[in-house]
Design an enzyme around this catalytic site. Sequence first.
Site, mmCIF file in Angstrom:
data_model
loop_
_atom_site.group_PDB
_atom_site.id
_atom_site.type_symbol
_atom_site.label_atom_id
_atom_site.label_comp_id
_atom_site.label_asym_id
_atom_site.label_seq_id
_atom_site.Cartn_x
_atom_site.Cartn_y
_atom_site.Cartn_z
ATOM 1 N N CYS A 76 0.835 -1.205 0.000
ATOM 2 C CA CYS A 76 0.000 0.000 0.000
ATOM 3 C C CYS A 76 0.869 1.254 0.000
ATOM 4 C CB CYS A 76 -0.903 0.037 1.231
ATOM 5 S SG CYS A 76 -2.322 -1.035 1.093
ATOM 6 N N HIS A 77 0.425 2.227 -0.782
ATOM 7 C CA HIS A 77 1.111 3.513 -0.813
ATOM 8 C C HIS A 77 0.709 4.350 0.399
ATOM 9 C CE1 HIS A 77 1.183 2.327 -5.061
ATOM 10 N NE2 HIS A 77 2.244 3.091 -5.169
ATOM 11 N N MET A 113 -8.172 0.107 0.893
ATOM 12 C CA MET A 113 -7.451 -0.631 1.929
ATOM 13 C C MET A 113 -7.505 0.093 3.265
ATOM 14 S SD MET A 113 -6.735 -3.391 0.517
ATOM 15 C CE MET A 113 -5.929 -4.049 1.965
ATOM 16 N N GLU A 114 -7.484 1.412 3.231
ATOM 17 C CA GLU A 114 -7.581 2.188 4.464
ATOM 18 C C GLU A 114 -8.951 2.011 5.109
ATOM 19 O OE1 GLU A 114 -4.094 3.629 2.305
ATOM 20 O OE2 GLU A 114 -6.107 3.081 1.682
ATOM 21 N N ASP A 128 -10.880 -7.317 21.584
ATOM 22 C CA ASP A 128 -9.875 -7.219 22.636
ATOM 23 C C ASP A 128 -10.462 -6.693 23.945
ATOM 24 O OD1 ASP A 128 -7.127 -7.195 23.714
ATOM 25 O OD2 ASP A 128 -7.404 -5.019 23.671
#
Length: 158
Positions: A76-77, A113-114, A128
Amino acid sequence: MSGLSHFDAQGNAHMVDVSDKPVTDRIATAEGHVTMAPDTFALITEGRAKKGDVIGVARLAGIMGAKKTPELIPLCHPLPITKVTVDLTADPDLPGLRIVATVKTSGQTGVEMEALTAVSTAALTVYDMVKAVDKGMVISGIRVLLKDGGKSGRFEAT
């Protein structure tokens, strides 16, 4: 390799060269959800989790995840992200939390992707924070809902 841009002619992984692409406004939205036991759902929605505000912390984690995407996904950039929103909504029908993230930039490549990383990070944070009471939670349904901007145009999931 059949048009996959992250592979060269020999099949080796490489970072795509976007230097000749024009800068355009880009947006992506992704979704996912965490399904849990009814008691866990009540614990979160009533604000009784021992680790604190599960929804608030997960929202911040999702925003941070979007910003850290190029550190987590090898090809990824790094992008100048201009906006990230992460919304977690309690859904008693799951029971669980629905997560939607939207990311914006003006750049030479998209922000799918972000957005996906934001949703994933938020979901993992929910897990969590309450895993001590519910190890059987399920994270699922993570997908791109919308992608717009750039050469490939608009995509909307059906």
